[in-house]
Design a protein around this motif. Sequence first.
Motif, PDB file in Angstrom:
ATOM      1  N   VAL A  99     -28.080   2.668 -18.663  1.00 47.58           N
ATOM      2  CA  VAL A  99     -26.716   2.783 -18.148  1.00 47.58           C
ATOM      3  C   VAL A  99     -25.740   2.649 -19.313  1.00 47.58           C
ATOM      4  O   VAL A  99     -25.839   1.727 -20.122  1.00 47.58           O
ATOM      5  N   VAL A 100     -24.793   3.578 -19.381  1.00 49.12           N
ATOM      6  CA  VAL A 100     -23.695   3.528 -20.340  1.00 49.12           C
ATOM      7  C   VAL A 100     -22.407   3.366 -19.555  1.00 49.12           C
ATOM      8  O   VAL A 100     -22.172   4.090 -18.577  1.00 49.12           O
ATOM      9  N   SER A 101     -21.570   2.425 -19.950  1.00 48.65           N
ATOM     10  CA  SER A 101     -20.316   2.184 -19.221  1.00 48.65           C
ATOM     11  C   SER A 101     -19.116   2.510 -20.098  1.00 48.65           C
ATOM     12  O   SER A 101     -19.152   2.366 -21.319  1.00 48.65           O
ATOM     13  N   PHE A 102     -18.055   2.931 -19.421  1.00 49.02           N
ATOM     14  CA  PHE A 102     -16.766   3.204 -20.076  1.00 49.02           C
ATOM     15  C   PHE A 102     -15.690   2.756 -19.099  1.00 49.02           C
ATOM     16  O   PHE A 102     -15.716   3.127 -17.918  1.00 49.02           O
ATOM     17  N   VAL A 103     -14.732   1.966 -19.591  1.00 52.48           N
ATOM     18  CA  VAL A 103     -13.720   1.365 -18.707  1.00 52.48           C
ATOM     19  C   VAL A 103     -12.341   1.521 -19.323  1.00 52.48           C
ATOM     20  O   VAL A 103     -12.141   1.247 -20.512  1.00 52.48           O
ATOM     21  N   ALA A 104     -11.387   1.958 -18.522  1.00 52.13           N
ATOM     22  CA  ALA A 104      -9.975   1.974 -18.914  1.00 52.13           C
ATOM     23  C   ALA A 104      -9.145   1.875 -17.641  1.00 52.13           C
ATOM     24  O   ALA A 104      -9.588   2.302 -16.570  1.00 52.13           O
TER      25      ALA A 104
END
Length: 408
Positions: A216-221
């Motif tokens: 799993v790769v996460s990206f948050v903004a």
Amino acid sequence: MRILFIHQNFPAQYLHLATALVARGDEVVAIGGPTARALPKVPLHRYSPCPSGDIPLCHPWASDFQTKILRAEAVCATLERLLASGFRPNLVVGHPGWGELLGVKDLLPHVPVLHQVEFVYQLEGGDFDFDPEFAQTDWRVSTCLRLRRTSQLLAFHDLDWGISPTAWQASTAPAEFRHRISVIHEGINTDLIVPRANCIVELKRAGLAFRFGDEVVSFVARNLEPYRGFHRFLRMLPRLQQLRPRAHVLIVGGDGVSYGAGPAGGGTWKAQLLRELEGQLDLSRIHFVGRVSHPVLHDLFRVTACHVYLTYPFVLSWSALEAMACGSVLVASATPPVQEVIQDGENGILVDFFDGEGLAQRIADVLAEPAAFRTLAENARQTIVDRFDLKRSCLPRQIALVDRLASS
């Protein structure tokens, strides 16, 4: 002691500080705008920036300053009523960026004011001229930015003291005022935001559930936009999917714009970039989940094999620090606000903001051998405990600063 907080979106940065001051017996009062939220035992006095409902016409270059003047007038009218009721603060705490503090010294000339120095717009070397993809060649754009600094620079001349969350953010202030700025972060609650085994993140519509150990790769903004590197991240995904064909990508964030501007021609950055990359992505392995609650976000940080954080030279996001507190392996942009916290190869991995191939390769490295990078995650957690802990570091220092200023 009596403390007055002024912030259009109260409690904002002052949630923990205001709560702690109430808990020890101080009288805390807040002035906020229409979106402000009340805290227990903190009377909130809301103001309307334009109570008549009409905003006077002005030159477009002056519209930002006019908005701040309207807030300043509304705050002062609210403060005037508070003073008439008998309230006399020992200290005012507020964020000058919204214009709310512009008139406070005329009503409280002898009361110290603590300014939240979050970020001062830079004509060079900051966010404005960072990304060549959106380079502005029209002098009018530069002039608008120069004029937008008016209220920020004016506020420094009323500065009793400032507080800034990071040294780099404090460095955006004019040099002659930096000696009156304390660098103290708002704080990360490392007692609650912790690594935790056996967490599950479910995507019910997709019928998927992810656990620690999954690719799993996460990206948050807050919003998916260039300031937080969303365009660089999405354009990198075709290469990442080639390198790691089983990886799933979870993207958290809204479709609005928090900073900068929307895409030319309207719409959202997500829609524009997906059109640009049409046919290049396996969308069954890319999941846009919108905005999520903090508990869900923290579980995502605990589950993810690799969290990606990209940003222009701008305000450092809480999400990056919370991901570190949860024990995530971070691959992040080698930009000044990030480099203050992450040392490449020690507590995270740094890549050039514009190097999509390098970003994809470093993420793939983490996914291929997760055990080899666990020390980075442990060190990331320790960095937050050592430098950003809410209860044992940041909050005590904030309170000590408040006490010193209020008794001066």
